[in-house]
Design a protein around this motif. Structure first.
Motif, short mmCIF file in Angstrom:
data_model
loop_
_atom_site.label_atom_id
_atom_site.label_comp_id
_atom_site.label_asym_id
_atom_site.label_seq_id
_atom_site.Cartn_x
_atom_site.Cartn_y
_atom_site.Cartn_z
N VAL A 1 78.69 57.73 63.16
CA VAL A 1 78.70 58.05 61.73
C VAL A 1 79.37 56.88 61.01
O VAL A 1 80.55 56.62 61.21
CB VAL A 1 79.46 59.36 61.44
CG1 VAL A 1 79.46 59.67 59.95
CG2 VAL A 1 78.88 60.51 62.24
N GLU A 2 78.61 56.19 60.18
CA GLU A 2 79.14 55.03 59.46
C GLU A 2 79.96 55.49 58.26
O GLU A 2 79.59 56.44 57.56
CB GLU A 2 78.00 54.13 58.99
CG GLU A 2 77.20 53.51 60.10
CD GLU A 2 77.98 52.47 60.88
OE1 GLU A 2 78.90 51.84 60.31
OE2 GLU A 2 77.66 52.27 62.06
N LEU A 3 81.06 54.81 58.02
CA LEU A 3 81.93 55.13 56.90
C LEU A 3 81.17 55.04 55.58
O LEU A 3 81.36 55.87 54.69
CB LEU A 3 83.15 54.21 56.89
CG LEU A 3 84.12 54.41 55.74
CD1 LEU A 3 84.73 55.80 55.80
CD2 LEU A 3 85.20 53.35 55.77
N LEU A 4 80.32 54.06 55.44
CA LEU A 4 79.57 53.88 54.20
C LEU A 4 78.70 55.09 53.89
O LEU A 4 78.54 55.48 52.74
CB LEU A 4 78.73 52.61 54.26
CG LEU A 4 78.09 52.15 52.96
CD1 LEU A 4 79.14 51.95 51.88
CD2 LEU A 4 77.31 50.87 53.17
N SER A 5 78.14 55.72 54.92
CA SER A 5 77.35 56.94 54.70
C SER A 5 78.20 58.07 54.15
O SER A 5 77.78 58.79 53.25
CB SER A 5 76.71 57.40 56.01
OG SER A 5 75.82 56.46 56.50
N ILE A 6 79.40 58.21 54.69
CA ILE A 6 80.30 59.26 54.23
C ILE A 6 80.76 58.98 52.80
O ILE A 6 80.74 59.87 51.94
CB ILE A 6 81.52 59.39 55.17
CG1 ILE A 6 81.07 59.83 56.56
CG2 ILE A 6 82.56 60.34 54.61
CD1 ILE A 6 82.16 59.81 57.59
N VAL A 7 81.16 57.75 52.54
CA VAL A 7 81.68 57.38 51.23
C VAL A 7 80.61 57.55 50.15
O VAL A 7 80.90 58.01 49.04
CB VAL A 7 82.23 55.94 51.25
CG1 VAL A 7 82.57 55.45 49.87
CG2 VAL A 7 83.46 55.87 52.15
N THR A 8 79.37 57.22 50.47
CA THR A 8 78.30 57.34 49.49
C THR A 8 78.13 58.79 49.05
O THR A 8 78.05 59.08 47.85
CB THR A 8 76.97 56.82 50.09
OG1 THR A 8 77.16 55.46 50.49
CG2 THR A 8 75.85 56.91 49.09
#
Length: 162
Positions: free
Chosen positions: A101-108
């Motif tokens: 799970v990429e951080l950028l996916s969560i942050v978006t």
């Protein structure tokens, strides 16, 4: 969606179900973005988000029911660290799936949720006037620029070509 989260001290069954619903929606959107943007397998990303969601639920529950005046983010962070600590039986499996799970996916997804929350109080924001808009833009731009500078310095110090 802000009313979905029950902020009271005692979480009812309905409040917990609302948290589960919110985290499920959040997880599904994150997994889709993670799959499209980073080509991670949907199954692995879904398991990773399920792990993160369970840790989050446990942290929220602990904040509400343990007799200590500690924020849920502390409980969530400590649980994550302990479960991922080398030598723990949960470490390898947790690190494998959560790394999908990429951080950028969560942050978006998180920022979209914040945007929706801000949109609900847009009249209050407009009442602050043009100065607030200018300050907001400057703060966001400065934060981005500062983060980019720090990231560049760390990359250079670790030997990654810039």
């Amino acid at each position: 969606m802000a009313e979905i989260i029950d902020g009271s001290e005692n979480v009812s069954v309905q409040g917990i179900l609302n948290w589960i619903l919110l985290l499920a929606i959040f997880s599904i959107i994150t997994v889709i973005g993670n799959s499209i943007g980073f080509s991670h397998p949907i199954g692995d990303s879904l398991i990773g988000m399920a792990i993160l969601s369970l840790i989050t639920l446990a942290g929220v529950w602990m904040e509400r029911y343990l007799p200590f005046n500690i924020s849920s983010i502390i409980y969530i962070s400590v649980m994550g660290i302990v479960l991922a600590f080398p030598g723990m039986p949960t470490s390898d499996i947790l690190l494998y799936y959560v790394s999908k799970v990429e951080l950028l996916s969560i942050v978006t997804v998180f920022l979209a949720y914040v945007g929706i929350g801000m949109g609900k109080s847009w009249n209050e924001f407009k009442a602050l006037g043009g100065k607030a808009v200018i300050i907001t833009v400057l703060v966001i731009a400065s934060t981005y620029l500062g983060s980019a500078i720090v990231a560049h310095c760390v990359l250079v110090m670790t030997g990654v070509p810039a």
